[in-house]
Design an enzyme around this catalytic site. Structure first.
Site, PDB file in Angstrom:
ATOM      1  N   ASP A  38       5.755 -19.219 -26.629  1.00 41.94           N
ATOM      2  CA  ASP A  38       4.456 -18.917 -27.207  1.00 41.94           C
ATOM      3  C   ASP A  38       3.671 -20.176 -27.537  1.00 41.94           C
ATOM      4  O   ASP A  38       4.008 -20.894 -28.471  1.00 41.94           O
ATOM      5  CB  ASP A  38       4.666 -18.081 -28.469  1.00 41.94           C
ATOM      6  CG  ASP A  38       3.361 -17.621 -29.070  1.00 41.94           C
ATOM      7  OD1 ASP A  38       2.319 -17.739 -28.398  1.00 41.94           O
ATOM      8  OD2 ASP A  38       3.372 -17.156 -30.215  1.00 41.94           O
ATOM      9  N   ASP A  53      -3.794 -19.678 -23.819  1.00 44.63           N
ATOM     10  CA  ASP A  53      -2.703 -19.044 -24.564  1.00 44.63           C
ATOM     11  C   ASP A  53      -1.778 -18.240 -23.662  1.00 44.63           C
ATOM     12  O   ASP A  53      -2.204 -17.291 -23.003  1.00 44.63           O
ATOM     13  CB  ASP A  53      -3.304 -18.132 -25.633  1.00 44.63           C
ATOM     14  CG  ASP A  53      -2.251 -17.467 -26.487  1.00 44.63           C
ATOM     15  OD1 ASP A  53      -1.177 -18.068 -26.686  1.00 44.63           O
ATOM     16  OD2 ASP A  53      -2.496 -16.345 -26.963  1.00 44.63           O
TER      17      ASP A  53
END
Length: 404
Positions: free
Chosen positions: A96, A276
């Site tokens: 992440d 992201d």
């Protein structure tokens, strides 16, 4: 998923943009990462999960009361097998770039070994779709051959929510995103795994790079994570760098400036947003989304929430161009489609055509106007360089692939 205050969002120095290939050693430290749609609970509404993520990424108020803010889209995860302890036990963690705390215990329980040290410090991170809270431990973390980190700070969850089917998160965001996550020690940060690899001398620069390949299969190992450098086999041409933005919100994450055009028409002027791995789709400001919707003729689909186009509308689609740091990165019409082979997983019709661009649900201007999620990253190689406060992109063999 960066704790401002991922699923599956700091550095503020500005400098001139350069275009060059990163120096590559003979043996890049590269690890495989696997994409998995979590269908354990049946059909997953990935757009809804992404929307919850967007709201939390923009909302710094969640940091009050000592909670770092992160979002994890556990419905669509990119997992790395990580060893913890000695001998190491394996945990499957979400890779992440939108958060920075590494923690385990959501699924597989933490097993204490001879290298486990309980610091006694409480740690907690709130997520848009869940949370974890527990205790900080120092332990040996093994990311792969040659990538062992002794005394790495990890969170061990005593309670968590929203992480079914995974064991936790490998936080790849800037270290400042860990601020205030030690609940009784405000203004304290925790070293990230990239931080630790750099400080112990395993990697010479605090940088990592990510390669994805477009896929219409699930689950599949279609990605690679490289620490300390780049892998020249995974990109074509040169890597172009752009500085981390100084915009108020996006600068907390891996944030950049970009503008977007559909064909030859500008639909979003230069503004701030983030890159992201924890976001399934591409999100743009509401005014830009309305222009895109009108230009494509897409109709919001009640089942998936995505824009649906007909065959004739698909044939008329134009390129979607992302203008970043003096370079243009183009998503072809095919790259703007959700993989049709995966339609049923998200509740869609099996042969329908759904676009991967969606509304961030805020008008242009708040300093967080776009998110370049997985559909962008699977077409372009990405380099996250904390040492030089920049992000780099390059084309790949899959940039123009007709897989969807």
């Amino acid at each position: 998923m960066f704790p401002t205050v991922s699923l599956l969002t700091t550095i503020l120095l500005a400098f001139s943009i350069t275009v060059s290939s990163v120096e590559v050693s003979n043996s890049p430290i590269t690890l495989p990462i696997a994409r998995r749609l979590n269908v354990s609970d049946g059909i997953i509404n990935l757009l809804q999960r992404d929307k919850a993520r967007m709201a939390a990424l923009r909302d710094s108020s969640l940091s009050h009361a000592g909670l770092g803010t992160s979002i994890s889209n556990v419905g669509n995860s990119y997992l790395l097998a990580v060893g913890v302890g000695s001998p190491p036990k394996t945990y499957n963690l979400i890779v992440d770039t939108g958060s920075s705390n590494t923690w385990i215990g959501a699924g597989t329980p933490y097993v204490k070994t001879k290298t486990s040290v309980n610091t006694g410090r409480a740690v907690s991170v709130g997520y848009g779709s869940g949370f974890f809270s527990g205790t900080e431990y120092l332990d040996t973390v093994t990311l792969g051959q040659g990538l062992t980190i002794p005394h790495q700070s990890i969170g061990v969850a005593s309670s968590s929510s929203g992480f079914a089917g995974v064991d936790g998160i490998l936080g790849m965001g800037p270290v400042d995103l860990t601020l205030d996550t030690l609940t009784k020690e405000p203004k304290t940060t925790i070293p990230t795994v990239t931080d630790s690899l750099h400080s112990q001398g395993t990697i010479q620069r605090e940088v990592f790079s990510i390669s994805f390949e477009p896929t219409n299969s699930q689950p599949v190992t279609n990605g690679e994570l490289t620490f300390g450098e780049t892998d020249a086999h995974k990109y074509t041409g040169a890597i172009t760098y752009t500085p981390i933005t100084t915009g108020q919100t996006a600068s907390n994450y891996w944030g950049i400036k970009e503008s977007i055009s559909y064909g030859s028409t500008t639909i979003m002027s230069s503004t701030d947003g983030i890159v992201d791995t924890g976001t399934t789709f591409i999100f743009i400001a509401t005014d830009a989304y309305k222009k895109y919707k009108s230009a494509t003729g897409g109709i919001p689909d009640s089942a998936t929430g995505l824009l649906r186009v007909s065959s004739s509308q698909y044939k008329a689609l134009k390129n979607l161009n992302f203008h970043i740091g003096g370079e243009t990165y183009t998503l072809t019409p095919n790259a703007q489609l959700w993989p049709r082979a995966l339609n049923t997983y998200i509740g869609g019709a099996s042969k329908a055509m759904y676009l991967v661009v969606s509304d961030i649900d805020s008008a242009n201007g708040p300093g967080f106007d776009f998110v370049n999620g997985y559909p962008f990253l699977e077409r372009f190689y990405s380099v996250f360089d904390a040492t030089n406060s920049r992000i780099g992109f390059a084309t790949t063999a899959y940039t123009n692939s007709e897989i969807n």
